[in-house]
Write an enzyme that holds these catalytic residues in place. Structure first.
Site, PDB file in Angstrom:
ATOM      1  N   ARG A  76      30.005  32.713  44.062  1.00  0.00           N
ATOM      2  CA  ARG A  76      30.376  31.892  42.917  1.00  0.00           C
ATOM      3  C   ARG A  76      31.253  30.732  43.358  1.00  0.00           C
ATOM      4  O   ARG A  76      32.172  30.919  44.147  1.00  0.00           O
ATOM      5  CB  ARG A  76      31.111  32.742  41.876  1.00  0.00           C
ATOM      6  CG  ARG A  76      30.222  33.878  41.379  1.00  0.00           C
ATOM      7  CD  ARG A  76      30.833  34.681  40.270  1.00  0.00           C
ATOM      8  NE  ARG A  76      29.892  35.732  39.880  1.00  0.00           N
ATOM      9  CZ  ARG A  76      30.113  36.627  38.934  1.00  0.00           C
ATOM     10  NH1 ARG A  76      31.250  36.603  38.259  1.00  0.00           N
ATOM     11  NH2 ARG A  76      29.206  37.539  38.642  1.00  0.00           N
ATOM     12  N   ARG A 106      39.610  36.702  42.809  1.00  0.00           N
ATOM     13  CA  ARG A 106      38.624  35.651  42.554  1.00  0.00           C
ATOM     14  C   ARG A 106      38.159  35.039  43.871  1.00  0.00           C
ATOM     15  O   ARG A 106      38.795  34.139  44.408  1.00  0.00           O
ATOM     16  CB  ARG A 106      39.252  34.583  41.644  1.00  0.00           C
ATOM     17  CG  ARG A 106      38.251  33.669  40.954  1.00  0.00           C
ATOM     18  CD  ARG A 106      38.947  32.764  39.957  1.00  0.00           C
ATOM     19  NE  ARG A 106      39.502  33.500  38.834  1.00  0.00           N
ATOM     20  CZ  ARG A 106      38.808  33.841  37.738  1.00  0.00           C
ATOM     21  NH1 ARG A 106      37.553  33.475  37.620  1.00  0.00           N
ATOM     22  NH2 ARG A 106      39.378  34.527  36.777  1.00  0.00           N
ATOM     23  N   GLU A 155      39.799  42.390  34.062  1.00  0.00           N
ATOM     24  CA  GLU A 155      38.378  42.712  33.931  1.00  0.00           C
ATOM     25  C   GLU A 155      37.825  43.250  35.247  1.00  0.00           C
ATOM     26  O   GLU A 155      38.007  42.658  36.312  1.00  0.00           O
ATOM     27  CB  GLU A 155      37.597  41.443  33.546  1.00  0.00           C
ATOM     28  CG  GLU A 155      36.101  41.708  33.467  1.00  0.00           C
ATOM     29  CD  GLU A 155      35.278  40.418  33.478  1.00  0.00           C
ATOM     30  OE1 GLU A 155      35.800  39.379  33.027  1.00  0.00           O
ATOM     31  OE2 GLU A 155      34.134  40.469  33.951  1.00  0.00           O
ATOM     32  N   SER A 176      31.725  44.136  33.162  1.00  0.00           N
ATOM     33  CA  SER A 176      31.278  43.468  31.950  1.00  0.00           C
ATOM     34  C   SER A 176      29.868  43.970  31.676  1.00  0.00           C
ATOM     35  O   SER A 176      29.011  43.859  32.532  1.00  0.00           O
ATOM     36  CB  SER A 176      31.292  41.961  32.195  1.00  0.00           C
ATOM     37  OG  SER A 176      31.184  41.254  30.990  1.00  0.00           O
ATOM     38  N   ARG A 210      37.576  44.048  43.298  1.00  0.00           N
ATOM     39  CA  ARG A 210      38.543  44.336  42.239  1.00  0.00           C
ATOM     40  C   ARG A 210      38.863  45.835  42.178  1.00  0.00           C
ATOM     41  O   ARG A 210      39.972  46.220  41.818  1.00  0.00           O
ATOM     42  CB  ARG A 210      38.026  43.819  40.893  1.00  0.00           C
ATOM     43  CG  ARG A 210      38.038  42.290  40.846  1.00  0.00           C
ATOM     44  CD  ARG A 210      37.765  41.730  39.473  1.00  0.00           C
ATOM     45  NE  ARG A 210      37.830  40.268  39.516  1.00  0.00           N
ATOM     46  CZ  ARG A 210      37.796  39.471  38.454  1.00  0.00           C
ATOM     47  NH1 ARG A 210      37.693  40.008  37.245  1.00  0.00           N
ATOM     48  NH2 ARG A 210      37.873  38.165  38.589  1.00  0.00           N
TER      49      ARG A 210
END
Length: 430
Positions: free
Chosen positions: A261, A276, A348, A351, A390
RNA sequence: GGAGAGGUAGCGAAGUCCGGCCGUAACGCGCUCGACUCGAAAUCGAGUUAGGGGUUAAUAGCCUCUACGUGGGUUCGAAUCCCACCCUCUCCGCCA
C-alpha cells in the site's frame, strides 16, 4: 457497481445511500445523462435496423446474380449517419459507465448512519485489558531491548514504512501465518490458495480499487501491473467471468500474501512501528456467497476473525462501521479492534465486509439459481484473518513483562518451536 | 528475446483461404424437460449465450441493436480482408 436498473427505477434509494455516505455525487444529473443515452441509442438503432435490412436485400440480389450497385449511394449516406450517431452514443454510454463505476455501494439497512469513525457503534467486547503493574511500553520501545524489529535498516534498504524482521520476529511472523492458515483451513473450512501478488487493472477494477483509488496502489512500470494491497483482490476476482454452480456456494478462500500500500495521504500517521507499512503480510478470508445468506455469512466470517484473537488471548472490541466510515465497495463492515496497552487504545486489526453484488457486478461473478433462466450475481465478502504485523504489535504490547520480555501466547508456542518467552538476550538487529 | 500455432456459447470444436440466410452459431459433451422403466442406466425426442434499447405491472412475451481476444481501418455489408495491441500453447534462447 450499482445496478443501473435500480437507479432508474428507484433513484431515491441511491440518493439516500449517497447522502448517508456524505457523498456529493449527483444522481439527478446522472438520470439526465442516462435519458440522453437511451434517446441516442434509440435513434441509432433505427438506422442500424434499416441498414441490416438493406444489406440482406443486397445479399439476396447478389446471390441471384444481380447488380445492386444502384443501392450503394443511398446506403453509403446511411452508413455515414450511423457512424456519426454511433460516436455520439458511444461517448454518452462511456460517461454513464464512468459514473456507474465511481459510485459507492448502498449501505445495508442495519448499518448505523454517521459521518465518521466517531459514530461507529460498538457491537461487543471480548476479554479484558491485561493488568500490568508497570507502565506499558509501545511495541517499538520494547523492540529497542528485544531487537527483532529493525526499522533503521528497513529504511536504509527501501525507505520509511519498511521494516526488517530479525531472528525471533521473523520466526514469529512465520508462526502467525501458519497458525492463522491452519485454523482457517482445518477448523473454518477455507480452501488455502496462493494467488499472484501482481494483478492487472481489470482485476483491480473488479474489486473497486480502480479507477478511484489508484493513488493508494503501487503501479509497476511494466505492462499493466499493480501490486495487490490485499489478497481480497486476486481471491475475489479468481472466478470472474465464470458461471458458478449454485450448489458450490459459498466458496471460501484463504491465502497469505504480501500486501502493498502506498499510504498516500497518511503522511505523518503511524510513522513509528509496524502499524502502517508499505509492505505487510496478511491472511485473508474471501467468500463468494449466495445472495440469500450473505449477511449470515458476514457474521460467520466475523466470528472466524474473532476466533484468532481469542486463541491468542488478545482483548478486542468489534464495531459496526457507520455509513460515513465504510469502504467504497462495502454494504456492511465490522471492524475488529485489538487493545494495545502501549498505545492505550484500540486499533483496527481486522475488517470484515459484505460487498453484496457490488464487486460481483464489476467482476462478473454469477451463478444460476435453481430453475431460473437468467444468471444472477453472487455476493462477495472479505475479511482479514489476520494481518501478521498488527498481530505482532498486539502480542508484544499485551504480553510484555516488567523486565521487557514477552510471553508467547500458548496457542502459538508449537509454531515457535516451543519458545515460551522472548527475552532481551535473544536480541538481534538492534 | 526469436520462430510457429491459436483465442468462436457452460465446455470442446466447425466456420476464416474464396466477405453476404454461419451468431436464437454445424457437430460433440454437459445441463433441463419429456418418453421408455417398478426405479435407474442405456436409448429416443425436445430445449439450452449474454448484455443494451423499446413496449410492459413484469427479471413473462413481442420488436430491435450489440458482442466471434481488445482497439482501430477498408466496405453498401466483416468471425472472414488490413493494421496495432493483449493473452494462451509449442519449440529455441536465457534463467531461480
Amino acid at each position: 457497481m450499482l445496478d443501473l436498473k435500480l437507479i432508474q427505477r428507484d433513484p431515491q434509494v441511491v440518493i439516500d445511500a449517497l447522502n448517508k455516505r456524505h457523498s456529493k455525487i449527483d444522481v439527478n444529473e446522472f438520470l439526465e445523462l442516462d435519458a440522453r443515452r437511451r434517446a441516442l441509442l434509440n435513434e441509432v438503432e433505427v438506422l442500424k435496423s434499416q441498414r441490416n435490412k438493406a444489406s440482406e436485400e443486397v445479399a439476396k440480389i447478389k446471390r441471384a446474380g444481380g447488380d445492386a450497385s444502384d443501392r450503394f449511394k443511398e446506403l453509403g449516406e446511411l452508413a455515414g449517419r450511423i457512424k456519426e450517431l454511433d460516436a455520439a452514443a458511444e461517448e454518452v454510454v462511456a460517461q454513464v459507465g464512468e459514473w456507474l463505476i465511481s459510485v459507492p455501494n448502498v449501505p445495508h439497512e442495519s448499518v448505523p448512519v454517521g459521518a465518521d469513525e466517531n459514530e461507529n457503534v460498538e457491537l461487543h467486547k471480548w476479554g479484558t485489558k491485561p493488568e500490568l503493574d508497570f507502565a506499558p511500553k509501545e511495541h517499538w520501545e520494547l523492540a529497542e531491548a528485544l531487537g527483532g524489529l529493525d526499522f533503521e535498516r528497513g529504511a536504509k534498504l527501501a525507505g520509511s514504512r519498511f521494516t526488517v524482521l530479525w531472528g525471533w520476529a521473523a520466526r514469529l511472523e512465520r508462526a502467525l501465518v501458519n497458525f492463522f492458515l491452519d485454523i482457517q483451513t482445518r477448523e473454518h473450512g477455507y480452501t488455502e490458495m496462493f494467488p499472484p501478488a501482481i494483478v492487472n487493472s481489470t482485476t483491480m477494477t473488479g474489486t473497486g480499487q480502480l479507477p478511484k483509488f489508484e493513488d493508494d496502489l503501487f503501479k509497476l512500470n511494466y505492462k499493466d501491473f499493480y501490486l495487490i494491497p490485499t489478497a481480497e483482490v486476486p481471491l475475489t476476482n479468481l472466478l470472474s467471468g465464470e458461471q458458478l454452480v449454485e450448489a458450490d456456494l459459498p466458496y471460501a478462500f484463504t491465502a497469505q500474501t504480501q500486501c502493498f500500500r502506498s499510504e498516500a495521504g497518511s503522511y505523518g500517521k503511524d510513522t513509528k512501528g509496524l502499524i502502517r507499512q508499505h509492505q505487510f503480510t496478511k491472511v485473508e478470508m474471501v467468500r463468494l456467497a449466495h445472495p440469500d445468506s450473505s449477511f449470515e455469512q458476514l457474521e460467520l466470517m466475523r466470528q472466524h476473525a474473532e476466533n484468532m484473537l481469542q486463541r491468542l488471548g488478545l482483548h478486542y472490541r468489534v464495531v459496526t462501521l457507520c455509513t460515513g466510515d465504510m469502504g467504497f465497495s462495502s454494504a456492511k463492515t465490522y471492524d475488529i479492534e485489538v487493545w494495545l496497552p502501549g498505545q492505550d487504545t484500540y486499533r483496527e486489526i481486522s475488517s470484515c465486509s459484505n460487498c453484496t453484488d457490488f464487486q460481483a457486478r464489476r467482476a462478473n461473478l454469477r451463478f444460476k439459481r435453481e430453475g431460473a433462466k437468467k444468471p444472477e450475481f453472487v455476493h462477495t465478502l472479505n475479511g482479514s484473518g489476520l494481518p501478521t504485523g498488527r498481530t505482532m504489535v498486539a502480542i508484544l504490547e499485551n504480553y510484555q513483562q516488567a523486565d521487557g520480555s514477552i510471553v508467547i501466547p500458548e496457542a502459538l508456542r508449537p509454531y515457535m518451536g516451543g519458545v515460551e518467552v522472548i527475552t532481551p538476550d535473544m536480541a538481534q538487529g538492534k
